[in-house]
Enzyme design. Sequence first.
Site, mmCIF file in Angstrom:
data_model
loop_
_atom_site.group_PDB
_atom_site.id
_atom_site.type_symbol
_atom_site.label_atom_id
_atom_site.label_comp_id
_atom_site.label_asym_id
_atom_site.label_seq_id
_atom_site.Cartn_x
_atom_site.Cartn_y
_atom_site.Cartn_z
ATOM 1 N N TYR A 1 -4.841 64.613 -44.036
ATOM 2 C CA TYR A 1 -4.507 63.440 -43.233
ATOM 3 C C TYR A 1 -4.040 63.816 -41.832
ATOM 4 O O TYR A 1 -4.153 63.010 -40.903
ATOM 5 C CB TYR A 1 -3.472 62.586 -43.965
ATOM 6 C CG TYR A 1 -4.089 61.884 -45.154
ATOM 7 C CD1 TYR A 1 -4.912 60.778 -44.974
ATOM 8 C CD2 TYR A 1 -3.900 62.357 -46.442
ATOM 9 C CE1 TYR A 1 -5.517 60.155 -46.059
ATOM 10 C CE2 TYR A 1 -4.497 61.742 -47.530
ATOM 11 C CZ TYR A 1 -5.299 60.632 -47.322
ATOM 12 O OH TYR A 1 -5.910 60.028 -48.403
ATOM 13 N N GLY B 1 -20.831 53.573 -45.997
ATOM 14 C CA GLY B 1 -20.606 52.211 -46.472
ATOM 15 C C GLY B 1 -20.730 51.189 -45.358
ATOM 16 O O GLY B 1 -21.260 50.093 -45.554
ATOM 17 N N ARG C 1 -10.899 49.454 -45.715
ATOM 18 C CA ARG C 1 -12.019 49.820 -46.564
ATOM 19 C C ARG C 1 -12.452 48.609 -47.386
ATOM 20 O O ARG C 1 -11.710 47.653 -47.565
ATOM 21 C CB ARG C 1 -11.634 50.962 -47.508
ATOM 22 C CG ARG C 1 -11.333 52.276 -46.800
ATOM 23 C CD ARG C 1 -11.073 53.380 -47.810
ATOM 24 N NE ARG C 1 -10.723 54.633 -47.193
ATOM 25 C CZ ARG C 1 -11.593 55.535 -46.766
ATOM 26 N NH1 ARG C 1 -12.888 55.293 -46.885
ATOM 27 N NH2 ARG C 1 -11.184 56.655 -46.229
ATOM 28 N N GLY C 2 -13.648 48.685 -47.896
ATOM 29 C CA GLY C 2 -14.126 47.651 -48.797
ATOM 30 C C GLY C 2 -15.040 46.651 -48.127
ATOM 31 O O GLY C 2 -14.940 46.401 -46.928
ATOM 32 N N ARG D 1 -15.756 64.674 -49.964
ATOM 33 C CA ARG D 1 -15.902 64.063 -51.288
ATOM 34 C C ARG D 1 -17.186 64.528 -51.982
ATOM 35 O O ARG D 1 -17.163 64.970 -53.120
ATOM 36 C CB ARG D 1 -15.922 62.542 -51.182
ATOM 37 C CG ARG D 1 -14.628 61.913 -50.748
ATOM 38 C CD ARG D 1 -14.775 60.405 -50.717
ATOM 39 N NE ARG D 1 -15.239 59.901 -52.007
ATOM 40 C CZ ARG D 1 -14.441 59.606 -53.034
ATOM 41 N NH1 ARG D 1 -13.137 59.751 -52.894
ATOM 42 N NH2 ARG D 1 -14.931 59.163 -54.171
ATOM 43 N N ASP E 1 -16.559 63.712 -43.032
ATOM 44 C CA ASP E 1 -17.215 64.610 -43.996
ATOM 45 C C ASP E 1 -18.591 65.065 -43.527
ATOM 46 O O ASP E 1 -19.210 65.909 -44.171
ATOM 47 C CB ASP E 1 -17.364 63.918 -45.357
ATOM 48 C CG ASP E 1 -16.042 63.714 -46.061
ATOM 49 O OD1 ASP E 1 -15.035 64.293 -45.603
ATOM 50 O OD2 ASP E 1 -16.000 62.965 -47.054
ATOM 51 N N THR F 1 -18.110 59.737 -39.719
ATOM 52 C CA THR F 1 -17.745 60.305 -41.010
ATOM 53 C C THR F 1 -17.190 61.696 -40.798
ATOM 54 O O THR F 1 -17.892 62.583 -40.309
ATOM 55 C CB THR F 1 -18.945 60.373 -41.969
ATOM 56 O OG1 THR F 1 -18.624 61.246 -43.058
ATOM 57 C CG2 THR F 1 -20.195 60.908 -41.275
ATOM 58 N N ARG G 1 -7.417 64.222 -39.987
ATOM 59 C CA ARG G 1 -8.060 62.940 -39.715
ATOM 60 C C ARG G 1 -7.456 62.232 -38.498
ATOM 61 O O ARG G 1 -8.136 61.446 -37.829
ATOM 62 C CB ARG G 1 -7.910 62.006 -40.918
ATOM 63 C CG ARG G 1 -8.713 62.392 -42.134
ATOM 64 C CD ARG G 1 -8.466 61.380 -43.235
ATOM 65 N NE ARG G 1 -9.115 61.759 -44.476
ATOM 66 C CZ ARG G 1 -10.367 61.467 -44.793
ATOM 67 N NH1 ARG G 1 -11.100 60.808 -43.941
ATOM 68 N NH2 ARG G 1 -10.882 61.845 -45.942
ATOM 69 N N GLU H 1 -12.451 68.579 -51.278
ATOM 70 C CA GLU H 1 -11.802 67.665 -52.221
ATOM 71 C C GLU H 1 -12.698 67.241 -53.378
ATOM 72 O O GLU H 1 -12.205 66.940 -54.463
ATOM 73 C CB GLU H 1 -11.282 66.427 -51.497
ATOM 74 C CG GLU H 1 -12.363 65.574 -50.858
ATOM 75 C CD GLU H 1 -11.800 64.349 -50.161
ATOM 76 O OE1 GLU H 1 -10.959 63.648 -50.757
ATOM 77 O OE2 GLU H 1 -12.202 64.088 -49.012
#
Length: 447
Positions: free
Chosen positions: A361, A181, A154-155, A255, A210, A208, A364, A309
């Site tokens: 998890y 992202g 990530r990031g 999220r 989600d 995604t 996922r 969540e």
Amino acid sequence: MAKRKVNTADISIDTAIPTLGTPKIPSPISHCRFEDDVNGVNMFLDKEFLEELGDAPPIPIRFESAGPRRHLFFDTSKTKCAIVTCGGLCPGINDVIRAIVMEAFHNYRVAGVMGIRYGLEGFIPQYGHEIVNLTPDSVSDIHQFGGTVLGSSRGPQNPEDIVDALERMNVNCLFMIGGDGTMKAVQSIVTEITKRNLKIAVIGIPKTIDNDISFVPQSFGFETAVDKATEAIRCAHTEAQGAMNGIGLVKLMGRESGFIAAHSTFSIKEVNFVLIPETPFELDGPGGLLEALAERLKHRKHAVIVVAEGAGQHLMSTSKETDASGNPVLGDFTSLLRERIKQHMDSIGMAYSLKYIDPSYIIRSVPANANDRIYCGFLGQSAVHAAMAGKTSMVVGKIMDRYVHLPLHLVTRKRHKVNIHSVYWRAVVESTGQSALKGMVPASYCD
């Protein structure tokens, strides 16, 4: 190619796809139906799909059809590709990787496909991640496993450094598999490529769990996630029935978008309360969850609650912390909810038994089911077709059962969320019987 733009009710939608140049090289693919950029896929978008339309009439819109083109921009025998996977895990990532590699080698006979390890970090020399050579033999059975064989992270990373790496590796086509992202990272990389006047195609494959990417009604892996989530809900229901005043509490991913929680709830029909980020519910007083839960236990002796969540953040103290992807760090609402349930039941003298299940998890990490594998196969193949034709700054997606090219600015415009004014949410609420809870049914329903 002229831009295709629709303006309705002050909403402007441009569906034109940028290209690196005029495709002139005959495709090596034979015995297929070639698509073109002229006819495309015509459809109407209404307020169920585009919430900001409100009461305005549906918008007629046309997207480019995904699929092979008769002429290509790249000389495929000299073309090098790279694949990178970013963000959290999701069922089907390996299926997409496999589809890209198989299509690129077997049908376009490309010079090579490189796998970038551990997300965007893999482009940055200081991390020391090795490049993986992806071949049909090396990816032949990866679809049988969950996760991503390339690893992920990530990031953000500096787009200048990423493009430097693409130039060093002589990459012509970059396939980026990731969420919101990642699609924004695609935009920044394309901007840097354009600034340098390079001929590198960048294609996004939206990932995604989600299901929160705009203009993508259902992302790959979502159906598998719902399948596994319903198993957890079924177990919670069994546990709840096995005890006097039993409560099964299941926490699912989501999220900012409650699609998995809502879809799973509607699927299994054994949920009594579903809480999602989009609904401003209350815990206390008439119309609050706690009184409704006690009433449910009084009459039926058991209850099942599903919580996304990101639900209930409006009831918690806010934090300014963010994770590596820049997302706000969420408060643990399920811990608050369990504590408030205890306080309320103690105050009214009602004994109960609560079982808490968080399968996030596990969900996922599982392999994709049959339908998601088919979806991933189409996405991977369509991404390769687009890249070889010189398309860039776009994602491949499925809208109303048609595979299309979507410009990046559409999928990054905002998060895809459950429309609580929609027929879909109304059906979910009706299946649980929670319409009396405050915040669950918009006031407009009662007009």
